[in-house]
Design a protein around this motif. Structure first.
Motif, PDB file in Angstrom:
ATOM      1  N   LYS A  37       0.810  -1.214   0.000  1.00 17.88           N
ATOM      2  CA  LYS A  37       0.000   0.000   0.000  1.00 17.88           C
ATOM      3  C   LYS A  37       0.846   1.268   0.000  1.00 17.88           C
ATOM      4  N   GLY A  38       1.973   1.258   0.708  1.00 21.35           N
ATOM      5  CA  GLY A  38       2.833   2.435   0.755  1.00 21.35           C
ATOM      6  C   GLY A  38       3.373   2.795  -0.614  1.00 21.35           C
ATOM      7  N   GLU A  39       3.862   1.788  -1.337  1.00 23.38           N
ATOM      8  CA  GLU A  39       4.396   2.023  -2.675  1.00 23.38           C
ATOM      9  C   GLU A  39       3.291   2.499  -3.616  1.00 23.38           C
ATOM     10  N   GLU A  40       2.112   1.906  -3.473  1.00 23.97           N
ATOM     11  CA  GLU A  40       0.984   2.326  -4.314  1.00 23.97           C
ATOM     12  C   GLU A  40       0.593   3.773  -4.024  1.00 23.97           C
ATOM     13  N   GLU A  41       0.620   4.132  -2.755  1.00 16.91           N
ATOM     14  CA  GLU A  41       0.197   5.477  -2.376  1.00 16.91           C
ATOM     15  C   GLU A  41       1.158   6.535  -2.895  1.00 16.91           C
ATOM     16  N   TYR A  59       5.941   5.004   4.129  1.00 15.53           N
ATOM     17  CA  TYR A  59       6.435   4.155   5.207  1.00 15.53           C
ATOM     18  C   TYR A  59       5.461   3.947   6.363  1.00 15.53           C
ATOM     19  N   THR A  60       4.308   4.604   6.343  1.00 17.12           N
ATOM     20  CA  THR A  60       3.350   4.405   7.433  1.00 17.12           C
ATOM     21  C   THR A  60       1.937   4.161   6.894  1.00 17.12           C
ATOM     22  N   GLY A  61       1.166   3.437   7.678  1.00 15.07           N
ATOM     23  CA  GLY A  61      -0.254   3.302   7.381  1.00 15.07           C
ATOM     24  C   GLY A  61      -1.037   4.473   7.924  1.00 15.07           C
ATOM     25  N   LEU A  73      -2.965  11.043   8.117  1.00 16.75           N
ATOM     26  CA  LEU A  73      -3.214  10.033   7.092  1.00 16.75           C
ATOM     27  C   LEU A  73      -1.949   9.588   6.385  1.00 16.75           C
ATOM     28  N   GLY A  74      -1.912   8.290   6.095  1.00 16.16           N
ATOM     29  CA  GLY A  74      -0.817   7.703   5.338  1.00 16.16           C
ATOM     30  C   GLY A  74      -1.392   6.787   4.266  1.00 16.16           C
ATOM     31  N   SER A  75      -0.879   5.552   4.200  1.00 13.57           N
ATOM     32  CA  SER A  75      -1.337   4.619   3.168  1.00 13.57           C
ATOM     33  C   SER A  75      -2.503   3.759   3.625  1.00 13.57           C
ATOM     34  N   GLY A  76      -3.003   3.992   4.831  1.00 19.74           N
ATOM     35  CA  GLY A  76      -4.166   3.261   5.306  1.00 19.74           C
ATOM     36  C   GLY A  76      -3.797   2.085   6.183  1.00 19.74           C
ATOM     37  N   SER A  77      -4.655   1.796   7.151  1.00 19.71           N
ATOM     38  CA  SER A  77      -4.402   0.733   8.114  1.00 19.71           C
ATOM     39  C   SER A  77      -5.743   0.255   8.658  1.00 19.71           C
ATOM     40  N   ARG A  79      -6.505   0.219  11.635  1.00 14.51           N
ATOM     41  CA  ARG A  79      -6.848   1.149  12.709  1.00 14.51           C
ATOM     42  C   ARG A  79      -7.051   2.572  12.197  1.00 14.51           C
ATOM     43  N   LEU A  80      -6.646   2.830  10.986  1.00 16.91           N
ATOM     44  CA  LEU A  80      -6.881   4.128  10.350  1.00 16.91           C
ATOM     45  C   LEU A  80      -7.226   3.857   8.886  1.00 16.91           C
ATOM     46  N   PRO A  81      -8.462   3.363   8.656  1.00 12.08           N
ATOM     47  CA  PRO A  81      -8.829   2.857   7.335  1.00 12.08           C
ATOM     48  C   PRO A  81      -9.203   3.933   6.324  1.00 12.08           C
ATOM     49  N   ARG A  82      -8.315   4.907   6.189  1.00 12.71           N
ATOM     50  CA  ARG A  82      -8.497   5.950   5.173  1.00 12.71           C
ATOM     51  C   ARG A  82      -7.139   6.262   4.575  1.00 12.71           C
ATOM     52  N   ARG A  83      -7.008   6.029   3.276  1.00 15.68           N
ATOM     53  CA  ARG A  83      -5.770   6.367   2.590  1.00 15.68           C
ATOM     54  C   ARG A  83      -5.817   7.831   2.163  1.00 15.68           C
ATOM     55  N   LEU A  84      -4.657   8.444   2.110  1.00 15.13           N
ATOM     56  CA  LEU A  84      -4.572   9.845   1.685  1.00 15.13           C
ATOM     57  C   LEU A  84      -5.301  10.079   0.368  1.00 15.13           C
ATOM     58  N   THR A  85      -4.964   9.276  -0.640  1.00 19.24           N
ATOM     59  CA  THR A  85      -5.539   9.519  -1.966  1.00 19.24           C
ATOM     60  C   THR A  85      -7.036   9.229  -1.995  1.00 19.24           C
ATOM     61  N   GLU A  86      -7.450   8.147  -1.366  1.00 21.85           N
ATOM     62  CA  GLU A  86      -8.863   7.799  -1.387  1.00 21.85           C
ATOM     63  C   GLU A  86      -9.698   8.814  -0.621  1.00 21.85           C
ATOM     64  N   TRP A  87      -9.186   9.274   0.503  1.00 23.92           N
ATOM     65  CA  TRP A  87      -9.914  10.272   1.289  1.00 23.92           C
ATOM     66  C   TRP A  87     -10.038  11.582   0.518  1.00 23.92           C
ATOM     67  N   ASN A  88      -9.026  11.909  -0.246  1.00 28.68           N
ATOM     68  CA  ASN A  88      -9.055  13.143  -1.033  1.00 28.68           C
ATOM     69  C   ASN A  88      -9.701  12.958  -2.405  1.00 28.68           C
ATOM     70  N   GLU A  89     -10.026  11.722  -2.737  1.00 29.08           N
ATOM     71  CA  GLU A  89     -10.692  11.414  -4.004  1.00 29.08           C
ATOM     72  C   GLU A  89      -9.870  11.847  -5.213  1.00 29.08           C
ATOM     73  N   GLY A  90      -8.620  11.479  -5.201  1.00 27.06           N
ATOM     74  CA  GLY A  90      -7.790  11.803  -6.350  1.00 27.06           C
ATOM     75  C   GLY A  90      -6.350  12.031  -5.938  1.00 27.06           C
ATOM     76  N   THR A  91      -5.563  12.584  -6.838  1.00 30.51           N
ATOM     77  CA  THR A  91      -4.170  12.892  -6.560  1.00 30.51           C
ATOM     78  C   THR A  91      -3.974  14.395  -6.634  1.00 30.51           C
ATOM     79  N   LEU A  92      -2.762  14.821  -6.402  1.00 31.92           N
ATOM     80  CA  LEU A  92      -2.462  16.253  -6.377  1.00 31.92           C
ATOM     81  C   LEU A  92      -2.748  16.922  -7.718  1.00 31.92           C
ATOM     82  N   GLU A  93      -2.726  16.153  -8.817  1.00 29.32           N
ATOM     83  CA  GLU A  93      -2.904  16.762 -10.120  1.00 29.32           C
ATOM     84  C   GLU A  93      -4.373  16.889 -10.541  1.00 29.32           C
ATOM     85  N   LEU A  94      -5.249  16.211  -9.848  1.00 30.52           N
ATOM     86  CA  LEU A  94      -6.658  16.264 -10.217  1.00 30.52           C
ATOM     87  C   LEU A  94      -7.328  17.495  -9.629  1.00 30.52           C
ATOM     88  N   THR A  95      -8.279  18.037 -10.355  1.00 29.11           N
ATOM     89  CA  THR A  95      -8.980  19.236  -9.878  1.00 29.11           C
ATOM     90  C   THR A  95     -10.248  18.893  -9.121  1.00 29.11           C
TER      91      THR A  95
END
Length: 217
Positions: A37-41, A59-61, A73-77, A79-95
């Motif tokens: 998940k970290g590499e994917e994130e 390096y962290t969930g 937020l990190g790559s999700g865990s 105990r913290l089941p929200r990934r940065l990208t999923e919670w933000n619904e996209g990546t830095l380049e998306l509007t």
């Protein structure tokens, strides 16, 4: 820069984060990464591992501060089941994101949200902004992400959250998952009773977002 120099810088950033956590004044838990998940994130975020945000994502969930009062937020865990990208619904380049022109990087159990500014707010490009549940406004925190993370580890969180806490909050916090938060009634934005005299219900952080910050994004 050679590959070896770049790798050293990447490892230096991660070691710095580990040192902050190890020497933290506040209780800090670096959640382990689950599988790839970290590499994917980091690939989805398109961030360098030399950046503090990139290292947290790789390096962290996620990071729990003061037993989960503050969630970074990190790559999700589990105990913290929200990934940065999923919670933000996209990546830095998306509007089209949850908060256009910003990246949500952390939140607290009282409905406060922390975001990195990339144009959503006037001034402070790259700085952290805080959505305060007692004012229902985005307020400039005034520091970049790395300083915010260091503050989370050793800043005076007790003072920052002084009016949001009540006797027995630590015991009550044990029932709150990383995808949940407290819904307070009367809301914190309404003057009146102290926090200990207001009712508190545990709801999804998605619901809290929709009722507060999401309605003003």
């Amino acid at each position: 820069m050679t590959d070896r120099q770049e790798d050293r810088q990447e490892q230096s950033t991660w070691r710095m984060i580990q040192t902050w956590a190890a020497k933290a004044v506040n209780a800090v838990e670096l959640l382990p990464v689950e599988g790839s998940k970290g590499e994917e994130e980091i690939a989805r975020l398109k961030l360098s591992l030399r950046s503090t945000l990139g290292a947290v994502a790789q390096y962290t969930g996620g990071i729990l501060v003061q037993h989960g009062w503050l969630r970074i937020l990190g790559s999700g865990s589990l105990r913290l089941p929200r990934r940065l990208t999923e919670w933000n619904e996209g990546t830095l380049e998306l509007t089209e994101r949850r908060l256009d022109g910003a990246l949500l990087v952390a939140d607290d159990v009282m409905g406060g949200f922390f975001a990195l500014n990339f144009g959503a707010f006037d001034g402070g490009h790259g700085d952290v902004y805080y959505f305060a549940p007692d004012t229902l406004k985005w307020e400039r925190f005034g520091v970049p992400y790395s300083d915010f993370l260091e503050w989370a580890c050793s800043g005076d969180l007790d003072l920052f959250y002084e009016t949001f806490r009540w006797p027995g909050w630590k015991e009550e916090l044990e029932r709150v998952r990383g995808d949940q938060a407290f819904s307070v009634y009367p809301p914190l934005c309404m003057s009146g009773e102290q926090i200990q005299k207001r009712s508190r219900a545990i709801v999804s952080v998605e619901e809290v977002w929709g009722l507060t910050a999401g309605g003003r994004a």
